[in-house]
Design a protein around this motif. Sequence first.
Motif, PDB file in Angstrom:
ATOM      1  N   ILE A  43       0.824  -1.208   0.000  1.00 42.13           N
ATOM      2  CA  ILE A  43       0.000   0.000   0.000  1.00 42.13           C
ATOM      3  C   ILE A  43       0.860   1.261   0.000  1.00 42.13           C
ATOM      4  N   GLY A  44       0.303   2.299  -0.616  1.00 42.94           N
ATOM      5  CA  GLY A  44       0.997   3.575  -0.696  1.00 42.94           C
ATOM      6  C   GLY A  44       0.446   4.575   0.292  1.00 42.94           C
ATOM      7  N   THR A  45       0.980   5.766   0.233  1.00 46.16           N
ATOM      8  CA  THR A  45       0.541   6.855   1.090  1.00 46.16           C
ATOM      9  C   THR A  45      -0.947   7.112   0.884  1.00 46.16           C
ATOM     10  N   GLY A  46      -1.684   7.230   1.972  1.00 48.13           N
ATOM     11  CA  GLY A  46      -3.111   7.496   1.909  1.00 48.13           C
ATOM     12  C   GLY A  46      -3.966   6.273   1.644  1.00 48.13           C
ATOM     13  N   GLN A  47      -3.329   5.121   1.531  1.00 51.14           N
ATOM     14  CA  GLN A  47      -4.074   3.892   1.266  1.00 51.14           C
ATOM     15  C   GLN A  47      -4.122   3.022   2.522  1.00 51.14           C
ATOM     16  N   THR A  48      -5.087   2.125   2.527  1.00 50.14           N
ATOM     17  CA  THR A  48      -5.192   1.089   3.548  1.00 50.14           C
ATOM     18  C   THR A  48      -5.790  -0.140   2.861  1.00 50.14           C
ATOM     19  N   THR A  49      -6.010  -1.190   3.631  1.00 49.72           N
ATOM     20  CA  THR A  49      -6.697  -2.353   3.073  1.00 49.72           C
ATOM     21  C   THR A  49      -7.910  -2.664   3.933  1.00 49.72           C
ATOM     22  N   VAL A  50      -8.895  -3.250   3.305  1.00 55.12           N
ATOM     23  CA  VAL A  50     -10.100  -3.700   4.003  1.00 55.12           C
ATOM     24  C   VAL A  50     -10.340  -5.161   3.644  1.00 55.12           C
ATOM     25  N   GLY A  51     -10.819  -5.906   4.625  1.00 51.17           N
ATOM     26  CA  GLY A  51     -11.118  -7.309   4.382  1.00 51.17           C
ATOM     27  C   GLY A  51     -12.338  -7.455   3.489  1.00 51.17           C
TER      28      GLY A  51
END
Length: 115
Positions: A43-51
């Motif tokens: 992931i990059g800046t400003g990103q996240t992950t969701v299940g």
Amino acid sequence: MRHEVTDVDTAVAVGSGDVPVLATPRLIAWMEADTVRAAEPFIGTGQTTVGTAVRIEHTRATRVGGKVEIVTEPPAAASGRRLTFRVQAVDDSGDLVASGEIDRAIVDRERFLNR
């Protein structure tokens, strides 16, 4: 990630059963937490992950006081915005407790929260 099963981690405590052993929902939460950690390089800046999906087979009970090691194998690369992780849980004896896959999607954190 290594966890010790306590009374609050049991099926009785989380309401998923009536026996005092590691609850499947708690085990899956531990596995998901490890995939969050394993997703960081993707992931990059400003990103996240969701299940987005969980496919887990919980095959062995773990009593209170038992220890479980979560092992997460990240994908070689992201497939678009999707990441699929192979996960396993292994107890102190080296026995397989659970295995399967967890999918996470890479999202823009701000856009996701404003939807």
